[in-house]
Write a protein that holds these residues in place. Sequence first.
Motif, mmCIF file in Angstrom:
data_model
loop_
_atom_site.group_PDB
_atom_site.id
_atom_site.type_symbol
_atom_site.label_atom_id
_atom_site.label_comp_id
_atom_site.label_asym_id
_atom_site.label_seq_id
_atom_site.Cartn_x
_atom_site.Cartn_y
_atom_site.Cartn_z
ATOM 1 N N ILE A 47 16.422 6.882 -55.079
ATOM 2 C CA ILE A 47 15.910 7.554 -56.286
ATOM 3 C C ILE A 47 17.041 8.278 -57.005
ATOM 4 O O ILE A 47 17.198 8.173 -58.227
ATOM 5 N N ILE A 48 17.853 9.012 -56.264
ATOM 6 C CA ILE A 48 18.958 9.773 -56.867
ATOM 7 C C ILE A 48 19.926 8.858 -57.599
ATOM 8 O O ILE A 48 20.287 9.107 -58.758
ATOM 9 N N GLU A 49 20.323 7.788 -56.942
ATOM 10 C CA GLU A 49 21.294 6.889 -57.593
ATOM 11 C C GLU A 49 20.726 6.249 -58.853
ATOM 12 O O GLU A 49 21.409 6.140 -59.876
ATOM 13 N N THR A 50 19.483 5.833 -58.781
ATOM 14 C CA THR A 50 18.848 5.195 -59.944
ATOM 15 C C THR A 50 18.806 6.148 -61.124
ATOM 16 O O THR A 50 19.216 5.809 -62.243
ATOM 17 N N ILE A 51 18.296 7.347 -60.880
ATOM 18 C CA ILE A 51 18.175 8.312 -61.981
ATOM 19 C C ILE A 51 19.555 8.693 -62.499
ATOM 20 O O ILE A 51 19.778 8.795 -63.710
ATOM 21 N N PHE A 52 20.496 8.890 -61.589
ATOM 22 C CA PHE A 52 21.842 9.281 -61.977
ATOM 23 C C PHE A 52 22.433 8.284 -62.973
ATOM 24 O O PHE A 52 22.929 8.656 -64.037
ATOM 25 N N MET A 85 18.214 19.406 -66.227
ATOM 26 C CA MET A 85 16.767 19.505 -66.438
ATOM 27 C C MET A 85 16.145 18.102 -66.390
ATOM 28 O O MET A 85 15.110 17.890 -65.760
ATOM 29 N N LYS A 86 16.785 17.185 -67.082
ATOM 30 C CA LYS A 86 16.274 15.822 -67.179
ATOM 31 C C LYS A 86 16.243 15.162 -65.792
ATOM 32 O O LYS A 86 15.266 14.509 -65.413
ATOM 33 N N PHE A 87 17.344 15.348 -65.061
ATOM 34 C CA PHE A 87 17.428 14.745 -63.734
ATOM 35 C C PHE A 87 16.300 15.244 -62.835
ATOM 36 O O PHE A 87 15.616 14.449 -62.169
ATOM 37 N N LEU A 88 16.110 16.546 -62.817
ATOM 38 C CA LEU A 88 15.127 17.100 -61.888
ATOM 39 C C LEU A 88 13.703 16.718 -62.276
ATOM 40 O O LEU A 88 12.854 16.468 -61.419
ATOM 41 N N GLU A 89 13.441 16.642 -63.578
ATOM 42 C CA GLU A 89 12.112 16.198 -63.999
ATOM 43 C C GLU A 89 11.847 14.769 -63.519
ATOM 44 O O GLU A 89 10.807 14.471 -62.948
ATOM 45 N N GLN A 90 12.834 13.919 -63.716
ATOM 46 C CA GLN A 90 12.641 12.525 -63.303
ATOM 47 C C GLN A 90 12.595 12.406 -61.775
ATOM 48 O O GLN A 90 11.866 11.573 -61.231
ATOM 49 N N PHE A 91 13.339 13.266 -61.086
ATOM 50 C CA PHE A 91 13.357 13.220 -59.624
ATOM 51 C C PHE A 91 11.984 13.567 -59.035
ATOM 52 O O PHE A 91 11.455 12.845 -58.187
ATOM 53 N N THR A 92 11.382 14.655 -59.511
ATOM 54 C CA THR A 92 10.070 15.023 -58.941
ATOM 55 C C THR A 92 8.965 14.080 -59.416
ATOM 56 O O THR A 92 7.960 13.904 -58.742
ATOM 57 N N THR A 93 9.175 13.466 -60.587
ATOM 58 C CA THR A 93 8.198 12.448 -61.016
ATOM 59 C C THR A 93 8.296 11.232 -60.099
ATOM 60 O O THR A 93 7.276 10.704 -59.632
ATOM 61 N N ALA A 94 9.518 10.824 -59.807
ATOM 62 C CA ALA A 94 9.712 9.628 -58.981
ATOM 63 C C ALA A 94 9.274 9.850 -57.530
ATOM 64 O O ALA A 94 8.657 8.979 -56.910
#
Lengths: 306, 306, 306, 306
Positions: free
Chosen positions: D8-13, D291-300
């Motif tokens: 998840i981290i790598e994808t969002i990053f 902010m964007k990363f963390l929003e997408q992280f908890t969504t994913a």
Amino acid sequence: MNQHYQNIIETIFHQIKNEENPGEVASYIPELANEDPEHFAVSIQLINEENYSYGDHQTKFSIQSISKVLLLCLVYRDMDEKIWERVDVEPSGNPFNSLVQLESDNGIPRNPFLNAGALVITDILIDLFDDPKKEFLAFVRDLTDSKTISYSETVAESELKIGFRNAALCNFIKSFGNIKNDPEDVLNLYSLICSVEMTTLELCNAFTFLANGGKKIIDKKEILTKSQAKRVNAIMQTCGFYDESGEFSFRVGLPGKSGVGGGIVALFPGRYVITVWSPKLNPKGNSYRGMKFLEQFTTATEESIF
Amino acid sequence: MNQHYQNIIETIFHQIKNEENPGEVASYIPELANEDPEHFAVSIQLINEENYSYGDHQTKFSIQSISKVLLLCLVYRDMDEKIWERVDVEPSGNPFNSLVQLESDNGIPRNPFLNAGALVITDILIDLFDDPKKEFLAFVRDLTDSKTISYSETVAESELKIGFRNAALCNFIKSFGNIKNDPEDVLNLYSLICSVEMTTLELCNAFTFLANGGKKIIDKKEILTKSQAKRVNAIMQTCGFYDESGEFSFRVGLPGKSGVGGGIVALFPGRYVITVWSPKLNPKGNSYRGMKFLEQFTTATEESIF
Amino acid sequence: MNQHYQNIIETIFHQIKNEENPGEVASYIPELANEDPEHFAVSIQLINEENYSYGDHQTKFSIQSISKVLLLCLVYRDMDEKIWERVDVEPSGNPFNSLVQLESDNGIPRNPFLNAGALVITDILIDLFDDPKKEFLAFVRDLTDSKTISYSETVAESELKIGFRNAALCNFIKSFGNIKNDPEDVLNLYSLICSVEMTTLELCNAFTFLANGGKKIIDKKEILTKSQAKRVNAIMQTCGFYDESGEFSFRVGLPGKSGVGGGIVALFPGRYVITVWSPKLNPKGNSYRGMKFLEQFTTATEESIF
Amino acid sequence: MNQHYQNIIETIFHQIKNEENPGEVASYIPELANEDPEHFAVSIQLINEENYSYGDHQTKFSIQSISKVLLLCLVYRDMDEKIWERVDVEPSGNPFNSLVQLESDNGIPRNPFLNAGALVITDILIDLFDDPKKEFLAFVRDLTDSKTISYSETVAESELKIGFRNAALCNFIKSFGNIKNDPEDVLNLYSLICSVEMTTLELCNAFTFLANGGKKIIDKKEILTKSQAKRVNAIMQTCGFYDESGEFSFRVGLPGKSGVGGGIVALFPGRYVITVWSPKLNPKGNSYRGMKFLEQFTTATEESIF
């Protein structure tokens, strides 16, 4: 008429007439938005009974907030100093319709020329008279010796229809207990009071007693005591132009009051009342040409109370 | 001396002297707290050069915020209308040391008589002169023709030691870029300027040019132009008493300025300057007896600019 | 029922019952002032369908502001994220009925649990449904599977009669254009929505979908998406207790919502909903015993979302 | 490492790395303005001791306001609940350096994560320890088991040179008596504390005890009690992002804290701490990509405390 004043007025009038007029007619009251933006009139009424008018001085206009001074005088005459338990006499440092200070001041408006203050005075008016609507008009007609002065029901209704900010103020003050009557009744009467229409000379006449120690100049009838008249003038000096009161005092140096209809009245105690009308307003809500005219007038005459 | 004024002054003085004096001496500046709370003096200086003093009029006192008017005049003379880019001329509706409005006004103080405004003027003073400390004192000595007038280093230091609110204001304005010099330098000079000590008559003399169209009465030297003098008076009228400015204008009807040392100066343009000193302050920070004296004085003389 | 929770609830209940109850019943709504101040009830509903109640749990009470959460959910379901164009999700740092922030925020309420925010959501509700009054009640009855839940017209009228502050808010927001319908219609419906009456267990049931990823626990019907349910919980966490929201989050550690009728609902996502009712309020307007109970409950269970 | 989180981290990053990065590097601290705006790093530390990092995770950065949480913890441990007599736990609804609320709250800051609150906590730190500067650094090194962590004297001095707003806050609070030491000493130490530099993984490690009931995960040493740790998390939830705290809670659903250096730390109690660093800030002063990363992280991950 004093030739000196007449010359100064005509000179300044033509000069300003030829310059740009960048303000905006008050658009929030639909009826006022229809006013011809190029109307421009000025009248001066000396205490010695001479007067002089120039421009569109035969056209009646909506005096709006200027009415608050007359409203205050009618109620002050009856209540005397007890009136100040309901409204203060301090400048607000805020726009005319701000709710912020009311919250920290527990519903006591800063002064009677803010909308909040005038609503409280209207509320008192309702308690003082059986027919307050009739009484106020009779008072204004007596001051001006003019029977043709009337409310404009059309303007009053136009204002009521969009008057949500005033409705907010009135209900807010009511929540603190400083409005006694039904907010709707207060708002209706208040809109009518602001809708009164006059010419610039009639408006001068309505204010001459304030420049004359409280007495009308024609029949010497005492409207307010000398002390009361001085105090009303003092409040106009510090609070007559919302958050531009300091600026007006600074530039013009006379007590005065403006209205969103584009009228400004100013007076020199013991000498004269002067009224200018031009509908386009500056960003602070005061007549653009009216402010300019009066600044140039007191500069040219070298007269100010300071 | 005009017997009329002399009689009125003595009568009111004795009457108030015999009444309760419920205020509090300013305790936040330790040095001022030592002042004898029962000091009471009054002086009047007519434009025709007569003057009259009564009570403890030979004792010098700390004029504190009254100095802000003299500071403004010195800088206004040099900067002319450009000064208003750095400070406004509107009443604030808030206490003298409030930070709230500065935040919404982006560091432009509402008027030069708030601490915030006087700090900005002090900052300009530093940029105008090589030795601003010497220059200000020379200015005050010239106005009063008194070489004995001095700063009180003791009072200035006493104020600096507890002046965290002023330090907050100064740093806050600096954060908006409206203070150019080091806040510490501005605060040091500001405290000195407020520490000037005079008698009531010297204070009258310091202000006579403002009642005389900008010119000193003795040597006719022009300190400010007529227009500038009027404008300073107008600002005193609307802003001279913090959030009691409207009340003073309403009750006394003259432009004036108070200081936390218990002094009040008021003036009638074209006629006189009057100074009262009594250290106990009302809750708004203005001399309790000073306010009372001046209200009774203008009531008795039936003179006010309105 | 989980014996663990049952024991803790009974122990805390009796302990608090025996202690002083120093709050005040909300007196500003006359009808609520008649409530027996000693009522005290608690219910817990686990996600696994077990529940347990204690005290006056058979008495229905006025849920007042707690209704704002259900109102938000009904409108959020329909509008999805577009709802946030009309109301923000930030804590306000001010009392529930403050007008100050609205002025600087141009009529966009800080969050949907301030009166201002709930009025805007009510305004949207009117636009969404033909019969919004019926629709809201049907929604609440569906959530609770209880047909006996109703509005209290008496309480709603009682609130309207003295609801000048809400009328001020509603007209103020209307003046910014963020209320579309007639303020009177909005105020009428809003008062009804706040007047809904339930028992503590019914209130638990109304909120279980928020502890269950958006789905009712009985029939698994999706009321909100998982993401929407989380977001409503997040807003309760930061804004559920007016200017005591931080304190509740700090002491109790669960998202929740209080009402002036003395009810508090709190929930642990994935585990349970707990409701306490006790009419006496602390100075911030939240149930005195309710706050105390929930703090002791999460301390004893050592459960919080943090 | 848990492959799920790593993917998840790598994808969002990569996704965010390829999108526009419209924020602005904090320019008000000159030293920070030199930071490469394209730095981007993320680390996650699970409670089970696994961790994973990606991007520029070997570069130390200025953690700035994130230090306020560690500062609070150090002082909270010593003072326990007595600390709340000096600072409140409510969200402010205002920017991080606003002076307005302090004036109405008499010098008690709304919460320890506003600059005002952190200055008060720094003032307490000075009173608690002989060498507070050394003590704080030792505390941070102990939390992270990293001896290379240091203050950046350059950044601290750079901030002090332009820190007039903080000087205003500190003097203002001092004027209310809620700062005991010399404002200059408090400001110096505060700037140092904010200047601490770490990598994203070190920052995760500094916060793991808060996700682990108050105990460090390596040596199980208790830093705070379980209850204290929960409470610090609760304050992060409601107050960690200035006037964007509601928004973060709403979008991300985890307690967290941001710094003007572009770092954000967030934590899931019982599971993990996650840190993102990207220097460009959104208009509210929080890392745009963080902010964007963390929003997408908890969504994913579909994980949030709600």
